[in-house]
Design an enzyme around this catalytic site. Structure first.
Site, PDB file in Angstrom:
ATOM      1  N   SER A 179       0.826  -1.196   0.000  1.00 48.40           N
ATOM      2  CA  SER A 179       0.000   0.000   0.000  1.00 48.40           C
ATOM      3  C   SER A 179       0.869   1.258   0.000  1.00 48.40           C
ATOM      4  O   SER A 179       1.658   1.472  -0.919  1.00 48.40           O
ATOM      5  CB  SER A 179      -0.960  -0.059   1.195  1.00 48.40           C
ATOM      6  OG  SER A 179      -1.991   0.880   1.065  1.00 48.40           O
ATOM      7  N   HIS A 220      -7.559  -5.711  -0.286  1.00 40.07           N
ATOM      8  CA  HIS A 220      -6.370  -4.881  -0.083  1.00 40.07           C
ATOM      9  C   HIS A 220      -5.416  -5.530   0.914  1.00 40.07           C
ATOM     10  O   HIS A 220      -4.199  -5.550   0.700  1.00 40.07           O
ATOM     11  CB  HIS A 220      -6.792  -3.491   0.408  1.00 40.07           C
ATOM     12  CG  HIS A 220      -5.666  -2.532   0.518  1.00 40.07           C
ATOM     13  ND1 HIS A 220      -4.958  -2.073  -0.571  1.00 40.07           N
ATOM     14  CD2 HIS A 220      -5.096  -1.914   1.606  1.00 40.07           C
ATOM     15  CE1 HIS A 220      -4.024  -1.222  -0.184  1.00 40.07           C
ATOM     16  NE2 HIS A 220      -4.089  -1.120   1.135  1.00 40.07           N
ATOM     17  N   ASP A 227      -9.724  -5.105  -4.540  1.00 37.12           N
ATOM     18  CA  ASP A 227      -9.128  -4.135  -3.618  1.00 37.12           C
ATOM     19  C   ASP A 227     -10.035  -2.914  -3.540  1.00 37.12           C
ATOM     20  O   ASP A 227     -10.216  -2.196  -4.520  1.00 37.12           O
ATOM     21  CB  ASP A 227      -7.733  -3.745  -4.115  1.00 37.12           C
ATOM     22  CG  ASP A 227      -6.924  -2.968  -3.096  1.00 37.12           C
ATOM     23  OD1 ASP A 227      -7.510  -2.141  -2.384  1.00 37.12           O
ATOM     24  OD2 ASP A 227      -5.700  -3.190  -3.035  1.00 37.12           O
TER      25      ASP A 227
END
Length: 274
Positions: free
Chosen positions: A95, A254, A225
């Site tokens: 991320s 995610h 995601d």
């Protein structure tokens, strides 16, 4: 475990276990090195040296009021890798940590980096702009900031209980401990740094960083995601890389490094060994 003090006086906490080729893990917002516990144990048992730091303003590092942007994040990583004298390291970022990896690796000293992995990562750029029409509108990130200021503790329950791990999907198996641990990691960090980091992860354009990277890069992303939407991230990233490989996971969320570690870890190992 230890700390380094950066040039501006910030203390960066890190874990450093084992021997062998180093693997450096870069966590997502607003978490800490603890988010990599599963991967660190896996790769430690495979004979690697595993290192993970708490980004400034996060976890056990200083709760900084300044420097909460990508250039400084990458500079902090450079100071850490210099202090530990890491050579031929593999840098894995999730991320926001994927953005940090892209910026660091693009600027790293020769011989420091062997490979990189971007997992559910924010590059090339999350924000909707004229050059990135598929991005998320600024109002989404303004909403994050407003929620953080209004009631950070509740916001840090709502994110992991809902979209982060896909626990809001019909039939999802919900792990309360995972939600609690996300909350715990988030609440240890500093509110000001977390607030600033929303701009850093959403508005930073990593296009030129990706173009500059010449080591092999593996790009992993789930197509469900809900935090970093797939279509505006991984496929665009891999097109910009000189030596990139894309692997897409149907239906993965995610936070797939946690929910599907049994799938992701062997794929990471195969790439590192290849």
């Amino acid at each position: 475990m230890g700390t380094i003090t950066t040039k501006d006086g910030t203390e960066i906490f890190y874990k450093d276990w084992g021997t062998g080729q180093p693997i450096v893990f870069h966590h997502g917002w607003p978490l800490s090195a603890d988010d990599w516990d599963n991967q660190m144990m896996f790769f430690l048992n495979q004979g690697y040296r595993v290192i993970a730091h708490d980004r400034r303003g996060h976890g056990r590092s200083s709760q900084t009021a300044t420097g909460n942007e990508m250039d400084t994040y990458a500079a902090d990583v450079a100071e850490l890798t210099d202090k530990l004298d890491l050579k031929d390291a593999v840098h894995i970022g999730h991320s926001t940590g994927g953005g940090e990896v892209a910026r660091y690796v693009a600027r790293a000293k020769k011989g420091r980096v062997a490979k990189a992995v971007l997992v559910s990562a924010v590059p090339p750029i999350m924000l909707k702009t004229e050059n990135n029409p598929g991005g998320l509108p600024l109002e989404v990130f303004d909403g994050f900031r407003a929620a953080l200021v209004a009631n950070r503790a509740q916001f840090y329950v709502d994110v992991p209980a809902g979209p982060f791990y896909g626990f809001n999907r019909p039939g999802a198996k919900v792990y309360q401990g995972v939600i609690d641990d996300w909350w715990r990691q988030g609440m240890i960090g500093g509110a000001k740094a977390h607030y600033d980091c929303i701009k850093a992860f959403s508005e930073t354009d990593f296009t030129e960083d990706l173009k500059a990277i010449d080591v092999p890069v593996l790009v992993l992303h789930g197509d469900d995601d809900q935090i970093v939407p797939y279509a505006d991230a991984a496929p665009l990233t891999v097109k910009l890389l000189k030596n990139g490989t894309l692997k897409t996971y149907p239906g993965f969320p995610h936070g797939m490094l946690t929910t599907h570690a049994d799938v992701i870890n062997p794929d990471l190992l195969a790439f590192i060994k290849s």
